[in-house]
Design an enzyme around this catalytic site. Sequence first.
Site, PDB file in Angstrom:
ATOM      1  N   LYS A  25       0.619  -1.370   0.100  1.00  0.00           N
ATOM      2  CA  LYS A  25       0.020   0.210  -0.210  1.00  0.00           C
ATOM      3  C   LYS A  25       1.071   1.541   0.349  1.00  0.00           C
ATOM      4  O   LYS A  25       0.333   2.656  -0.676  1.00  0.00           O
ATOM      5  CB  LYS A  25      -1.173  -0.405   1.505  1.00  0.00           C
ATOM      6  CG  LYS A  25      -1.967  -0.791   1.148  1.00  0.00           C
ATOM      7  CD  LYS A  25      -2.925  -0.994   2.189  1.00  0.00           C
ATOM      8  CE  LYS A  25      -4.496  -2.169   2.380  1.00  0.00           C
ATOM      9  NZ  LYS A  25      -5.265  -2.250   3.030  1.00  0.00           N
ATOM     10  N   ASP A  65      -9.918   2.297   1.800  1.00  0.00           N
ATOM     11  CA  ASP A  65      -9.739   1.751   3.279  1.00  0.00           C
ATOM     12  C   ASP A  65     -10.815   3.117   3.942  1.00  0.00           C
ATOM     13  O   ASP A  65     -11.307   2.615   5.503  1.00  0.00           O
ATOM     14  CB  ASP A  65      -7.832   1.052   3.617  1.00  0.00           C
ATOM     15  CG  ASP A  65      -7.927   0.319   2.913  1.00  0.00           C
ATOM     16  OD1 ASP A  65      -8.405  -0.671   2.834  1.00  0.00           O
ATOM     17  OD2 ASP A  65      -6.329  -0.094   3.422  1.00  0.00           O
ATOM     18  N   GLY A  88       0.123  -2.312  14.284  1.00  0.00           N
ATOM     19  CA  GLY A  88       0.590  -2.235  13.546  1.00  0.00           C
ATOM     20  C   GLY A  88       1.098  -0.521  13.087  1.00  0.00           C
ATOM     21  O   GLY A  88       0.104   0.196  13.494  1.00  0.00           O
ATOM     22  N   GLY A  90       1.841  -0.716   9.301  1.00  0.00           N
ATOM     23  CA  GLY A  90       1.861  -0.372   7.516  1.00  0.00           C
ATOM     24  C   GLY A  90       0.533   0.358   6.936  1.00  0.00           C
ATOM     25  O   GLY A  90       0.005   1.584   7.625  1.00  0.00           O
ATOM     26  N   GLY A  91       0.225   0.723   5.607  1.00  0.00           N
ATOM     27  CA  GLY A  91      -0.024   1.254   4.927  1.00  0.00           C
ATOM     28  C   GLY A  91      -1.915   1.025   5.723  1.00  0.00           C
ATOM     29  O   GLY A  91      -2.446   2.344   5.958  1.00  0.00           O
ATOM     30  N   ALA A  92      -2.738  -0.034   5.650  1.00  0.00           N
ATOM     31  CA  ALA A  92      -4.165   0.620   6.399  1.00  0.00           C
ATOM     32  C   ALA A  92      -3.511   0.910   8.293  1.00  0.00           C
ATOM     33  O   ALA A  92      -4.888   1.494   8.277  1.00  0.00           O
ATOM     34  CB  ALA A  92      -4.277  -1.420   6.608  1.00  0.00           C
ATOM     35  N   LEU A 168      -9.370  -5.471  11.778  1.00  0.00           N
ATOM     36  CA  LEU A 168      -9.249  -6.178   9.692  1.00  0.00           C
ATOM     37  C   LEU A 168      -9.163  -6.858   9.075  1.00  0.00           C
ATOM     38  O   LEU A 168      -9.709  -7.122   7.875  1.00  0.00           O
ATOM     39  CB  LEU A 168      -8.072  -4.204   9.012  1.00  0.00           C
ATOM     40  CG  LEU A 168      -7.586  -3.191   9.587  1.00  0.00           C
ATOM     41  CD1 LEU A 168      -6.720  -2.202   9.337  1.00  0.00           C
ATOM     42  CD2 LEU A 168      -9.074  -2.422   9.947  1.00  0.00           C
TER      43      LEU A 168
END
Length: 212
Positions: A25, A65, A88, A90-92, A168
């Site tokens: 992402k 998202d 986390g 990351g991109g999410a 998620l």
Amino acid sequence: SIDDFPLIISDNPDLCGLNVTIPYKEKVIPFLDELSLEAQNIGAVNTIQIIRNQGMVKLIGHNTDCYGFHQSLKPLLQANHHKALILGTGGAAKAVEYVLKNLGLEVLYVSRNPEKNNELNYSDLEGDVFKKFKVIVNSTPLGMYPNVDIAPDIPYATITAQHHLFDLIYNPLQTRFLEMAAYFGAQTQNGLAMLHHQAEVAWQIWTQPETG
């Protein structure tokens, strides 16, 4: 490999859109020609619009998202939900942070290797942290099929009925993370509704009239 991305575009001339998932992402952004305002603000892309005009190809990155997460979470937030932890980085996780802050929540990340002031280590979660942070979002792939017996390493016994835990992940529908949270009375939610909401927006992006 992310290096295959340009070939995928050139070898599939009928392709008008793509979804992007872990771990690309953020890595896909340098390959794109343009970003939507939300994708710029978030720093992650999960939907790519491909516009073809007279042999030219234009790739526009979007983040749906954030819409999916917002639509899923907002109806279930309670008056005591003022602070959130995101497991986390990351991109999410960036889309999740964007939404939570827009909803007025204070946000901290939890990482195995914290590098910034707004990041905690998993070992920092002992004690009174969960008394303050009532919303916990798992943006990591821990617990995703086929590794369904794995869960983020958090002190589940300190979770209460005042907590809301959002995963998620949607395969399986109830991860080990959600199962243990529910055992201690928390309100739990998986990522399936988020998936559906983001897909509806992505479909609108892919099927809108081409403007070049």
